[in-house]
Design a protein around this motif. Structure first.
Motif, PDB file in Angstrom:
ATOM      1  N   CYS A   1       1.615  -2.281  13.148  1.00  0.00           N
ATOM      2  CA  CYS A   1       0.999  -1.224  12.333  1.00  0.00           C
ATOM      3  C   CYS A   1      -0.217  -0.587  12.986  1.00  0.00           C
ATOM      4  N   GLY A   2      -0.718  -1.190  14.084  1.00  0.00           N
ATOM      5  CA  GLY A   2      -1.813  -0.590  14.828  1.00  0.00           C
ATOM      6  C   GLY A   2      -3.206  -0.927  14.349  1.00  0.00           C
ATOM      7  N   LEU A   3      -3.341  -1.691  13.264  1.00  0.00           N
ATOM      8  CA  LEU A   3      -4.666  -2.058  12.772  1.00  0.00           C
ATOM      9  C   LEU A   3      -5.346  -3.033  13.715  1.00  0.00           C
TER      10      LEU A   3
ATOM     11  N   VAL B   1      -2.700  -9.398   8.307  1.00  0.00           N
ATOM     12  CA  VAL B   1      -2.550  -9.740   6.898  1.00  0.00           C
ATOM     13  C   VAL B   1      -1.872  -8.633   6.100  1.00  0.00           C
ATOM     14  N   PHE B   2      -1.826  -7.435   6.651  1.00  0.00           N
ATOM     15  CA  PHE B   2      -1.236  -6.318   5.908  1.00  0.00           C
ATOM     16  C   PHE B   2       0.270  -6.183   6.158  1.00  0.00           C
ATOM     17  N   CYS B   3       0.708  -6.249   7.409  1.00  0.00           N
ATOM     18  CA  CYS B   3       2.141  -6.126   7.679  1.00  0.00           C
ATOM     19  C   CYS B   3       2.788  -7.464   8.039  1.00  0.00           C
ATOM     20  N   SER B   4       1.965  -8.524   8.168  1.00  0.00           N
ATOM     21  CA  SER B   4       2.425  -9.890   8.468  1.00  0.00           C
ATOM     22  C   SER B   4       3.023 -10.036   9.860  1.00  0.00           C
ATOM     23  N   ALA B   5       2.828  -9.059  10.723  1.00  0.00           N
ATOM     24  CA  ALA B   5       3.375  -9.146  12.083  1.00  0.00           C
ATOM     25  C   ALA B   5       2.564 -10.120  12.922  1.00  0.00           C
TER      26      ALA B   5
END
Length: 273
Positions: free
Chosen positions: A242-244, A252-256
């Motif tokens: 997601c690039g964050l 924690v946002f996309c779980s990658a």
């Protein structure tokens, strides 16, 4: 449970109360409004949170199709969860990106010392309990001091008995349940804390600890400058999905997690000054 603000800079908390009992559309509208207002939302809940609530949270996140909502369930007792949430609210006033702020929760758990004084360990399943402690649990008047995090400890309360505490200076927060005991407050002098503060007992604490006859406590860092230094001293990377910007080995946002050819980067632990 949302603790009161630590200082004037602490961001207010939003409690998603009763989201499993309210109409789905109403809960969806509330969470969508929070995302639109703040940009990113980190939802923190205890492992003792009822499953219908957890399922509703995942349903809402899925329906919103949003990677700007993070669901975080650290393995902490409820009072520790409340303290961690307030620390993130403190840091939210700083110049941290959403990904770094969200992943800071995993880092800060290492610096929380969370436990309780219990009148019984008969139903305690979060910390290893020996047969002898189980047997003593049935003796009238017995009390046990338990540290659930960062390293499990269990001792029978008595003269000179203590728990291994933090190697750095903290504050101590105490939440009293249905047990008459001053032992937790006295732990502050043994740990050399800055001071002892009191808070209401979280509603989920009796479920987490297996009894309402308890006094929960948590040693924590309260100084915003120390928290900020801890978080910013850890190496940041960009999430490949997601690039964050994040710290640690999971967004924690996309779980990658990092691709297989990259070795995972563990969160660094530093001793606060």
């Amino acid at each position: 449970m949302a603790l009161p603000a630590q200082d004037e800079r602490t961001m207010p908390a939003v409690v998603l109360a009763g989201i499993d009992r309210r109409p789905l559309e109403q809960a969806l509208t509330e969470l969508h409004a929070l995302v639109e207002q703040y940009g990113y939302v980190v939802v923190i809940c205890s492992e003792a949170t009822p499953e219908p609530v957890v399922r509703r949270l995942y349903t809402l996140r899925s329906l919103l199709e949003s990677d700007r909502i993070a669901l975080f369930r650290p393995a902490l007792p409820p009072l520790g969860i409340a303290v961690l949430a307030r620390q993130l609210r403190q840091l939210a006033s700083c110049d941290l990106s959403p990904g770094v702020l969200g992943s800071a929760g995993r880092l800060l758990t290492h610096y929380l010392h969370a436990g309780a004084v219990l009148g019984s360990v008969a139903k305690l399943d979060r910390v290893p309990v020996g047969l002898k402690a189980h047997a003593r649990s049935w003796v009238p008047g017995s009390q046990f001091a338990v540290l659930a995090h960062p390293e499990p400890q269990l001792v029978r309360v008595g003269p000179g008995v203590t728990l291994k505490g933090p190697e750095f200076s903290t504050w101590l927060l105490v939440a009293k349940g249905q047990l008459q005991s001053e032992w937790a407050g006295g732990l502050g002098s043994q740990w050399g804390v800055h001071g002892v503060r009191e808070a209401p007992l979280p509603a989920e604490s009796p479920v987490w600890w297996g009894t309402g006859r308890m006094v929960e406590f948590c040693g924590y860092l309260a100084d915003l400058s120390v928290l900020y230094q801890l978080v910013t001293s850890v190496r940041q990377t960009s999430c490949h999905w997601c690039g964050l910007d994040v710290i640690g080995d999971r967004c924690v946002f996309c779980s990658a997690t990092p691709p297989a050819h990259e070795p995972p980067r563990a969160l660094e632990q530093r001793t606060p000054a």
